[in-house]
Motif scaffolding. Structure first.
Motif, PDB file in Angstrom:
ATOM      1  N   VAL A  23       0.840  -1.191   0.000  1.00 20.08           N
ATOM      2  CA  VAL A  23       0.000   0.000   0.000  1.00 20.08           C
ATOM      3  C   VAL A  23       0.882   1.251   0.000  1.00 20.08           C
ATOM      4  CG1 VAL A  23      -1.717   1.286   1.321  1.00 20.08           C
ATOM      5  CG2 VAL A  23      -1.902  -1.186   1.123  1.00 20.08           C
ATOM      6  N   GLY A  24       1.967   1.195   0.779  1.00 21.87           N
ATOM      7  CA  GLY A  24       2.924   2.305   0.788  1.00 21.87           C
ATOM      8  C   GLY A  24       3.497   2.548  -0.597  1.00 21.87           C
ATOM      9  N   GLY A  25       3.767   1.461  -1.319  1.00 19.93           N
ATOM     10  CA  GLY A  25       4.288   1.579  -2.682  1.00 19.93           C
ATOM     11  C   GLY A  25       3.307   2.274  -3.601  1.00 19.93           C
ATOM     12  N   ILE A  26       2.037   1.970  -3.422  1.00 16.79           N
ATOM     13  CA  ILE A  26       1.017   2.618  -4.247  1.00 16.79           C
ATOM     14  C   ILE A  26       0.990   4.114  -3.937  1.00 16.79           C
ATOM     15  CG2 ILE A  26      -1.472   2.736  -4.702  1.00 16.79           C
ATOM     16  CD1 ILE A  26      -1.511  -0.317  -4.130  1.00 16.79           C
ATOM     17  N   GLY A  27       1.182   4.446  -2.667  1.00 18.68           N
ATOM     18  CA  GLY A  27       1.264   5.865  -2.278  1.00 18.68           C
ATOM     19  C   GLY A  27       2.409   6.563  -2.990  1.00 18.68           C
ATOM     20  N   ILE A  28       3.543   5.879  -3.077  1.00 17.95           N
ATOM     21  CA  ILE A  28       4.691   6.464  -3.768  1.00 17.95           C
ATOM     22  C   ILE A  28       4.367   6.679  -5.242  1.00 17.95           C
ATOM     23  CG2 ILE A  28       7.037   5.995  -4.569  1.00 17.95           C
ATOM     24  CD1 ILE A  28       7.697   4.845  -1.923  1.00 17.95           C
ATOM     25  N   MET A  29       3.751   5.678  -5.841  1.00 11.86           N
ATOM     26  CA  MET A  29       3.417   5.800  -7.263  1.00 11.86           C
ATOM     27  C   MET A  29       2.495   6.996  -7.499  1.00 11.86           C
ATOM     28  SD  MET A  29       2.069   3.040  -9.986  1.00 11.86           S
ATOM     29  CE  MET A  29       0.557   2.519  -9.270  1.00 11.86           C
ATOM     30  N   ASN A  30       1.525   7.112  -6.612  1.00 10.59           N
ATOM     31  CA  ASN A  30       0.580   8.211  -6.695  1.00 10.59           C
ATOM     32  C   ASN A  30       1.298   9.564  -6.720  1.00 10.59           C
ATOM     33  OD1 ASN A  30      -1.832   9.458  -6.670  1.00 10.59           O
ATOM     34  ND2 ASN A  30      -2.442   8.798  -4.624  1.00 10.59           N
ATOM     35  N   ILE A  31       2.189   9.762  -5.749  1.00  9.30           N
ATOM     36  CA  ILE A  31       2.891  11.036  -5.656  1.00  9.30           C
ATOM     37  C   ILE A  31       3.856  11.219  -6.823  1.00  9.30           C
ATOM     38  CG2 ILE A  31       4.596  12.314  -4.294  1.00  9.30           C
ATOM     39  CD1 ILE A  31       1.728  12.474  -3.247  1.00  9.30           C
ATOM     40  N   MET A  32       4.480  10.128  -7.263  1.00  8.79           N
ATOM     41  CA  MET A  32       5.395  10.250  -8.396  1.00  8.79           C
ATOM     42  C   MET A  32       4.640  10.667  -9.656  1.00  8.79           C
ATOM     43  SD  MET A  32       8.348   9.911  -7.243  1.00  8.79           S
ATOM     44  CE  MET A  32       9.202  10.025  -8.801  1.00  8.79           C
ATOM     45  N   LEU A  33       3.418  10.166  -9.816  1.00 11.69           N
ATOM     46  CA  LEU A  33       2.622  10.566 -10.981  1.00 11.69           C
ATOM     47  C   LEU A  33       2.297  12.050 -10.909  1.00 11.69           C
ATOM     48  CD1 LEU A  33       0.216   7.527 -11.411  1.00 11.69           C
ATOM     49  CD2 LEU A  33       1.976   8.302 -12.996  1.00 11.69           C
ATOM     50  N   VAL A  34       1.947  12.515  -9.708  1.00 11.49           N
ATOM     51  CA  VAL A  34       1.691  13.948  -9.530  1.00 11.49           C
ATOM     52  C   VAL A  34       2.949  14.727  -9.870  1.00 11.49           C
ATOM     53  CG1 VAL A  34       1.185  15.724  -7.817  1.00 11.49           C
ATOM     54  CG2 VAL A  34      -0.089  13.578  -7.793  1.00 11.49           C
ATOM     55  N   SER A  35       4.070  14.198  -9.387  1.00  9.92           N
ATOM     56  CA  SER A  35       5.340  14.890  -9.589  1.00  9.92           C
ATOM     57  C   SER A  35       5.699  14.962 -11.073  1.00  9.92           C
ATOM     58  CB  SER A  35       6.413  14.156  -8.784  1.00  9.92           C
ATOM     59  OG  SER A  35       7.675  14.619  -9.120  1.00  9.92           O
ATOM     60  N   VAL A  36       5.441  13.895 -11.809  1.00 14.83           N
ATOM     61  CA  VAL A  36       5.729  13.907 -13.246  1.00 14.83           C
ATOM     62  C   VAL A  36       4.897  14.999 -13.921  1.00 14.83           C
ATOM     63  CG1 VAL A  36       5.464  12.626 -15.402  1.00 14.83           C
ATOM     64  CG2 VAL A  36       6.434  11.498 -13.407  1.00 14.83           C
ATOM     65  N   THR A  37       3.628  15.084 -13.563  1.00 16.12           N
ATOM     66  CA  THR A  37       2.767  16.101 -14.156  1.00 16.12           C
ATOM     67  C   THR A  37       3.260  17.497 -13.810  1.00 16.12           C
ATOM     68  OG1 THR A  37       0.957  14.561 -13.875  1.00 16.12           O
ATOM     69  CG2 THR A  37       0.364  16.826 -14.399  1.00 16.12           C
ATOM     70  N   GLU A  38       3.579  17.682 -12.530  1.00 17.68           N
ATOM     71  CA  GLU A  38       4.054  19.002 -12.094  1.00 17.68           C
ATOM     72  C   GLU A  38       5.340  19.411 -12.792  1.00 17.68           C
ATOM     73  OE1 GLU A  38       2.649  19.385  -7.460  1.00 17.68           O
ATOM     74  OE2 GLU A  38       4.704  18.862  -7.957  1.00 17.68           O
ATOM     75  N   ARG A  39       6.166  18.409 -13.084  1.00 13.72           N
ATOM     76  CA  ARG A  39       7.483  18.726 -13.624  1.00 13.72           C
ATOM     77  C   ARG A  39       7.574  18.465 -15.123  1.00 13.72           C
ATOM     78  NH1 ARG A  39      10.427  15.317  -9.356  1.00 13.72           N
ATOM     79  NH2 ARG A  39      12.309  15.642 -10.575  1.00 13.72           N
ATOM     80  N   THR A  40       6.417  18.459 -15.776  1.00  7.56           N
ATOM     81  CA  THR A  40       6.398  18.248 -17.219  1.00  7.56           C
ATOM     82  C   THR A  40       7.343  19.213 -17.930  1.00  7.56           C
ATOM     83  OG1 THR A  40       4.140  17.478 -17.107  1.00  7.56           O
ATOM     84  CG2 THR A  40       4.906  18.235 -19.238  1.00  7.56           C
ATOM     85  N   ARG A  41       7.291  20.479 -17.527  1.00  6.29           N
ATOM     86  CA  ARG A  41       8.133  21.497 -18.150  1.00  6.29           C
ATOM     87  C   ARG A  41       9.607  21.201 -17.953  1.00  6.29           C
ATOM     88  NH1 ARG A  41       6.506  26.030 -20.302  1.00  6.29           N
ATOM     89  NH2 ARG A  41       8.281  27.406 -20.556  1.00  6.29           N
ATOM     90  N   GLU A  42       9.938  20.831 -16.723  1.00  4.31           N
ATOM     91  CA  GLU A  42      11.336  20.477 -16.429  1.00  4.31           C
ATOM     92  C   GLU A  42      11.787  19.336 -17.326  1.00  4.31           C
ATOM     93  OE1 GLU A  42      12.168  19.228 -12.330  1.00  4.31           O
ATOM     94  OE2 GLU A  42      13.693  17.879 -13.159  1.00  4.31           O
ATOM     95  N   ILE A  43      10.920  18.356 -17.491  1.00  2.00           N
ATOM     96  CA  ILE A  43      11.258  17.214 -18.342  1.00  2.00           C
ATOM     97  C   ILE A  43      11.485  17.690 -19.775  1.00  2.00           C
ATOM     98  CG2 ILE A  43      10.402  15.030 -19.300  1.00  2.00           C
ATOM     99  CD1 ILE A  43       8.765  14.819 -16.594  1.00  2.00           C
ATOM    100  N   GLY A  44      10.610  18.605 -20.247  1.00  2.00           N
ATOM    101  CA  GLY A  44      10.769  19.178 -21.583  1.00  2.00           C
ATOM    102  C   GLY A  44      12.111  19.874 -21.728  1.00  2.00           C
ATOM    103  N   ILE A  45      12.477  20.663 -20.735  1.00  2.00           N
ATOM    104  CA  ILE A  45      13.752  21.390 -20.788  1.00  2.00           C
ATOM    105  C   ILE A  45      14.904  20.398 -20.871  1.00  2.00           C
ATOM    106  CG2 ILE A  45      15.322  22.881 -19.509  1.00  2.00           C
ATOM    107  CD1 ILE A  45      12.808  24.182 -18.236  1.00  2.00           C
ATOM    108  N   ARG A  46      14.867  19.392 -19.997  1.00  2.00           N
ATOM    109  CA  ARG A  46      15.957  18.410 -19.980  1.00  2.00           C
ATOM    110  C   ARG A  46      16.067  17.698 -21.328  1.00  2.00           C
ATOM    111  NH1 ARG A  46      18.138  17.279 -14.973  1.00  2.00           N
ATOM    112  NH2 ARG A  46      17.043  18.183 -13.188  1.00  2.00           N
ATOM    113  N   LYS A  47      14.922  17.354 -21.891  1.00  2.00           N
ATOM    114  CA  LYS A  47      14.954  16.670 -23.188  1.00  2.00           C
ATOM    115  C   LYS A  47      15.480  17.610 -24.267  1.00  2.00           C
ATOM    116  CE  LYS A  47      12.064  12.780 -23.005  1.00  2.00           C
ATOM    117  NZ  LYS A  47      11.221  11.939 -23.828  1.00  2.00           N
ATOM    118  N   ALA A  48      15.056  18.875 -24.215  1.00  2.00           N
ATOM    119  CA  ALA A  48      15.475  19.831 -25.244  1.00  2.00           C
ATOM    120  C   ALA A  48      16.987  19.984 -25.259  1.00  2.00           C
ATOM    121  CB  ALA A  48      14.803  21.178 -25.016  1.00  2.00           C
ATOM    122  N   ILE A  49      17.619  19.911 -24.101  1.00  2.00           N
ATOM    123  CA  ILE A  49      19.070  20.082 -24.104  1.00  2.00           C
ATOM    124  C   ILE A  49      19.811  18.758 -24.146  1.00  2.00           C
ATOM    125  CG2 ILE A  49      19.040  22.358 -23.039  1.00  2.00           C
ATOM    126  CD1 ILE A  49      19.621  21.093 -20.432  1.00  2.00           C
TER     127      ILE A  49
END
Ligand SMILES: Nc1ncnc2c1ncn2[C@@H]1O[C@H](COP(=O)(O)OP(=O)(O)O)[C@@H](O)[C@H]1O
Ligand SMILES: [Mg+2]
Lengths: 243, 404
Positions: B292-318
């Motif tokens: 259950v704790g693992g599912i909690g981590i996945m949940n937050i990581m998914l939120v984090s991916v969405t929040e950091r979409t721009r950061e991911i774009g920047i990293r990919k661009a460079i």
């Protein structure tokens, strides 16, 4: 470098088409764009909003792929490349500068500039030295350890230029780099691009401001996804992409 | 991009969101802490049961009435009436590998002394009982063979029973009343604690002859405790007893025995398998909370991916490759799960220590439980981190950069 290599275009676009599917309808953002850009040119891409300037730049910068048409950068055709090969190409050959800077937040100027070298596998010590050097050259020696939110717009854009340059790319692409800057900073950034061009870099700038375009040696005008005109020092440029 | 850099950047982004990271880790913290605490407590109780059974003596055999075909060991046996007093005598007479034989009659009784009374377990046995099962006497003495022969009305009290009836007064020499019959207290046993089945400090022991005459009115035994001549002779002694009793009970070759013989090893393995099952069950429940704790981590990581979409774009661009983005998010979720795991180890270890103090057991945290739960936490971090990390690495650079 041979004479042939010197005259070989860095960018060679042939009948580039880029379509987007919006709400089930196909919308053509680029409709057959053909152009080449030679080494050490300073080109401005101009045109009204929505005419396809950014779409062109993104394809040039290997951030996006055309729907149809051939694109070669530095003699290599891009269409055959895998995603990771494109990433490597962006990393090594292209320096991209964005209107909104696109620096990593919570990350110092120095670390932002180090990032492309990190992805290129440059060892930490050399990375730090080169990033510091790049920032000093661009006049930010006092701001090495500041984060983007502690820098002015002009300073942030300088950091992003340093980041674009640090892997010594063959091509600098700037999409409205002065769009978010005041007049004084705009003038400084444009002067910087002129310097970079004078040092031998190939520079392509997207802008819709005429005074920005005036700095360039060649102006390509877009309208409705097509090239409307392509003039260098007042004369028409023949695209040699078809031969 | 080297792993050290990836780990450093994972720590940076976790540090930027401390409170959230802690809440994310909470599930894993609770999971690991309970795995460790519960397995430690389980281990401690297994250890203490083992210790108590081992204290019974290594060449001890216990003969119980009942059918051997019964699967498992029913420790509450005693309803069957197939063992009698003469069986014990036959074993003593016939079996050379048996050293001592102590038949046992058990019954619960009411003891009265003056105004005090208590109900306790009565054990009627022979004088050589202490030679089979160590039964140290603190005051007075155990009863003698001639007292057994003579049906003497003498009693030896467990330390707690004596305390209940006499307080700090000396019990030896006093007369107590068992079911209306007076007995003279001749000894008080030293405190021994529990043997895993019963409280050895709460009992009264009297000669078996007296018990059969005055209290049970029959020669039926509850058990016979036997010591083999040595530990090596255990198997032989067991064979001899079996054939003696089968002869005596006139059982044919095809018939099942109407008694069973337990040795320390069988008792131990039975008890251990029971406590082991309990431990496994508790640990399993705790492991579920880890998932259950693992599912909690996945949940937050998914939120984090969405929040950091721009950061991911920047990293990919460079120039960040897919694998680098993937590794960045995967390492982040592993750092969260391992961090939670380590905090859980500390809390679980603390919990085990407290439980150890409360239960008077050395609540040892086992290295294997620590390694297992932290290892499991890492696996959880990877398994539940893969999906968000893949999602991040698959983002299209332009779309990521355009994300508001
Ligand atoms: N991701 C997208 N999805 C749908 N339409 C898009 C997308 N990107 C650009 N367009 C459309 O393509 C056209 C050209 O866009 P763009 O190249 O950004 O123009 P410019 O940069 O010249 O202002 C516009 O009509 C725009 O709405
Ligand atoms: Mg644009």
């Amino acid at each position: 470098m041979s004479h042939e290599a010197l005259s070989q275009p860095i960018i060679r676009m042939q009948d580039i088409i880029r379509e987007y599917v919006v709400g089930g309808e196909v919308m053509r953002a680029l409709n057959g764009v053909t152009l080449s850009i030679l080494r050490n040119e300073f080109v401005a891409i101009m045109g009204p909003s929505g005419s396809g300037k950014s779409t062109t730049m993104n394809i040039m910068g290997c951030l996006d792929r055309p729907t149809a048409g051939d694109y070669q950068i530095d003699g290599n055709s891009v269409s055959a490349l895998q995603e990771d090969e494109l990433a490597q190409l962006r990393n090594m050959k292209i320096g991209f500068i964005f209107q909104n800077f696109n620096l990593l937040a919570r990350t110092t100027a120095l670390e932002n500039v180090e990032l492309p070298m990190m992805y290129a596998g440059v060892p930490p010590k050399e990375r730090r030295e080169r990033a510091t050097e790049a920032l000093i050259r661009i006049g930010l020696q006092d701001r090495l350890h500041n984060r983007p939110n502690e820098l002015s717009g002009g300073q942030q854009q300088r950091v992003s230029i340093a980041r674009a340059l640090v892997n010594r790319p063959v091509l600098l692409l700037a999409d409205e780099p002065t769009g978010a800057l005041d007049t004084r900073n705009t003038a400084e950034i444009l002067a910087l691009f002129e310097d970079l061009h004078a040092q031998g870099n190939t520079v392509v700038i997207v802008t819709h401001e005429n005074e920005v375009g005036a700095h360039a040696k060649r102006i390509i005008r877009f309208r409705d996804g097509c090239i409307e005109s392509d003039t260098a020092n007042g004369a028409m440029v023949m695209t040699h992409a078809t031969d | 991009m080297p792993l050290t850099e990836i780990i450093r950047s994972a720590f940076r982004s976790i540090r930027a969101n401390r409170m959230r990271a802690l809440l994310t880790m909470l599930g894993v913290i609770v999971g690991v802490a309970s795995v460790i605490a519960l397995s430690a407590v389980g281990q401690a109780s297994t250890d203490s049961v083992t210790q108590q059974v081992e204290a019974l003596g290594s060449n001890l055999l216990t003969i119980m009435p009942g059918s051997a075909s019964t699967s498992g060991v029913s420790l509450g046996a005693g309803s069957a009436t197939t063992l009698v007093y003469s069986d014990a005598a036959a074993i003593t007479a016939n079996d050379p590998n048996v050293a001592q034989v102590a038949p046992l009659v058990q019954r619960s009784v009411q003891i009265v002394y003056g105004n005090s009374n208590t109900s306790t377990q009565l054990q009627g046995t022979t004088a050589n009982y202490p030679l089979v099962k160590p039964t140290p006497v603190a005051q007075g003495r155990f009863f003698l063979p001639q007292e057994v022969t003579a049906n003497a009305q003498v009693a030896v009290l467990g330390s707690q029973t004596a305390q209940t009836l006499f307080g700090f007064q000396s019990a030896v020499g006093q007369t107590i009343d068992l079911n209306g019959v007076p007995y003279t207290v001749i000894g008080v046993l030293a405190p021994e604690g529990s043997n895993g089945f019963q409280n050895l400090d709460d009992r009264v022991m009297i000669p078996i002859t007296t018990a059969m005459n005055e209290l049970t009115g029959s020669d039926v035994l509850n058990s016979i405790d036997v010591s083999a001549t040595s530990q090596q002779d255990m198997a032989l002694a067991q064979q001899e007893i079996t054939s003696t009793l089968r002869n005596l009970h006139q059982l044919g070759p095809g018939e099942a025995s109407d008694f069973r013989i337990m040795n320390q090893a069988t008792i131990l393995s039975t008890l251990q398998s029971v406590t082991q099952e309990m431990t496994d069950l508790l640990t399993g429940v705790a492991a579920i909370s880890l998932v259950v704790g693992g599912i909690g981590i996945m949940n937050i990581m998914l939120v984090s991916v969405t929040e950091r979409t721009r950061e991911i774009g920047i990293r990919k661009a460079i120039g960040a490759k897919r694998s680098v983005i993937m590794a960045q998010f995967l390492v982040e979720s592993v750092v969260l799960s391992v961090g939670g795991g380590l905090i859980g180890v500390v809390l679980g270890g603390g919990g085990a220590a407290i439980a150890g103090i409360v239960l008077h057991k050395s609540g040892l945290v086992s290295l294997s439980a620590v390694l297992l739960s932290v290892g499991f936490a890492i696996v959880i971090g990877v398994v539940f981190g893969v999906y968000p990390a893949r999602k991040a690495s698959a983002l299209h650079p332009i779309e990521a950069l355009r994300y508001e």
